[in-house]
Design an enzyme around this catalytic site. Sequence first.
Site, PDB file in Angstrom:
ATOM      1  N   GLU A 284       3.951 -12.983 -12.750  1.00  0.00           N
ATOM      2  CA  GLU A 284       2.625 -13.291 -12.996  1.00  0.00           C
ATOM      3  C   GLU A 284       2.339 -14.273 -14.083  1.00  0.00           C
ATOM      4  O   GLU A 284       1.379 -14.965 -14.211  1.00  0.00           O
ATOM      5  CB  GLU A 284       1.898 -11.905 -13.413  1.00  0.00           C
ATOM      6  CG  GLU A 284       2.413 -11.384 -14.811  1.00  0.00           C
ATOM      7  CD  GLU A 284       3.623 -10.868 -15.143  1.00  0.00           C
ATOM      8  OE1 GLU A 284       4.452 -11.010 -16.118  1.00  0.00           O
ATOM      9  OE2 GLU A 284       4.337 -10.500 -14.080  1.00  0.00           O
ATOM     10  N   ASP A 285       3.258 -14.198 -15.198  1.00  0.00           N
ATOM     11  CA  ASP A 285       3.055 -15.211 -16.191  1.00  0.00           C
ATOM     12  C   ASP A 285       3.226 -16.911 -15.787  1.00  0.00           C
ATOM     13  O   ASP A 285       1.951 -17.486 -15.960  1.00  0.00           O
ATOM     14  CB  ASP A 285       4.230 -15.324 -17.193  1.00  0.00           C
ATOM     15  CG  ASP A 285       5.717 -15.342 -16.451  1.00  0.00           C
ATOM     16  OD1 ASP A 285       5.773 -15.366 -15.347  1.00  0.00           O
ATOM     17  OD2 ASP A 285       6.599 -15.294 -17.456  1.00  0.00           O
ATOM     18  N   HIS A 286       3.978 -17.089 -14.878  1.00  0.00           N
ATOM     19  CA  HIS A 286       3.941 -18.472 -14.020  1.00  0.00           C
ATOM     20  C   HIS A 286       2.648 -18.643 -13.102  1.00  0.00           C
ATOM     21  O   HIS A 286       2.200 -19.661 -13.137  1.00  0.00           O
ATOM     22  CB  HIS A 286       5.411 -18.838 -13.553  1.00  0.00           C
ATOM     23  CG  HIS A 286       5.249 -20.018 -12.742  1.00  0.00           C
ATOM     24  ND1 HIS A 286       5.576 -21.501 -13.213  1.00  0.00           N
ATOM     25  CD2 HIS A 286       4.755 -20.320 -11.302  1.00  0.00           C
ATOM     26  CE1 HIS A 286       5.477 -22.213 -12.270  1.00  0.00           C
ATOM     27  NE2 HIS A 286       4.934 -21.768 -11.145  1.00  0.00           N
TER      28      HIS A 286
END
Length: 494
Positions: A284-286
């Site tokens: 999710e961060d990327h």
Amino acid sequence: MPLLMDGLAYAGAIWSLIVFCVQAIGLYQLFRSYSRPPPPPVSPSLTSEDVPHVTVIRPVKGLEPRLYECLISTLQQSYPRDKLSVHLCISSKEDPAYPVLKKVVVEYSATHDVRLFVETEDPLLYGTTGDTRNLGPNPKIRNISHAYREAKGDIIWIIDCNIWVSKGTAGRMVDKLCGFPAGSRPYKFVHQLPLSVDVTPPQDSGVLRTGGGRLDEMFMATTHGKFYSAINTVGVAPCICGKSNMFRKSHLDRLTDPAHNPILPKETATRPRGIDYFSAYICEDHLIGDLLWRSQVPGHGNHGLVFGDLALQPMMNNSVGSYIARRVRWLRVRKWTVLLATLVEPGVESMVCCMAFAHALTTTPWCPNPADWPIPHTWTALWSIWLAAIAVWATLDYVVYHFLHSCRSIEKDADSPDFAQGNELMKRPFGAWILAWIGREILALPIWTRAVLLGTTVTWRGTKFKVRPDQSVVDIPNAGAKSNGIGSTNRKVR
């Protein structure tokens, strides 16, 4: 065959020179930006109505090393207290970290806006009106969803529970995001350079049992630090780690709506908005950073690395096996999000890159008359050049490792923990350092092979997932956690 060898040699020469140039950019930026504490932020000194409100979201899972110090670092920020809300998130009250979170809330609730969110009490997922299928299987998103929905103001700062930051970090991240002082360029997304510090006591050390922390801090302070800084300096592609990220809630809510963002497929219209949009993905961060990068927000830069501020992660008693498992997971979840970068990753490691360089110098006829080329085309020359290049590479890594771990850019005071002091306590003898460096370099290619070529499953936060080519994941039943049934119908985000 000679033409093939010459072609490989030319390709190796070009590739190795590119890698050397990227490293040079990274080294320059590191020494330029982390040699001294950054200047004080502008945003905290603005009039009260002009100071943006920041909601800090800290997902917690288990008892991480120095958890208390890491959590309270966001409550010790020099940012105005009435403009800072801290949301601590945990999956359940049975989590061993829950008492630590309660302690933080009790100690700081009288003077700070700090709240504790428990996933099993989220009305979206549980209770008479809730349904666990309202979100996908990503445990981190499920953990922080309620805190995100309850955020005050527009600015969201998601920072992992095992990250410590200095007191001026919030202000400088807001400055970068919002474009302070006036006239500066605002950004859609800002982040920090992560750095691991192994705080395992010397008496507890053992190569296999606790050596993983040394390998991790070696990776983050050398290869990762150089390339992370270089790519974010050039700004040609999104490059984020996910340890400490800041963005605007209004941007993410709008850009996860296909009606307002033409790059999203129309079939995603039924998905939730904001952070919940990414609950079907493990990376999710990327993906958040990538979506913000590719989406148009007039007048805003894409990503901004807040040079000078470190996101410190203390580690303790990590085995070599846990380091390998973590690196395998990291590569597998990013394999389909940044496929090209993942495929070429072995080529940026010292062993492979230096071999390409040595092969180029000892194979290709660089002069019309081969006799005029001073380097003989022999195996002895190849291995000699390779060893010399490795030695130079290791020397540079030794310098940048100790430079970053000196923590020169951190504002130190009485509240700074020992791992942020850059003192003698954290210095490694050269023998221990070189063993960790060699171990990390030797393990790099086997880890990449196992992660990229030999599997698609990862275990994260106690749940086993299968990572799909469309970047979605499905949790695997009977593998440590009950499946919630979400994942099989997910569509592409990119």
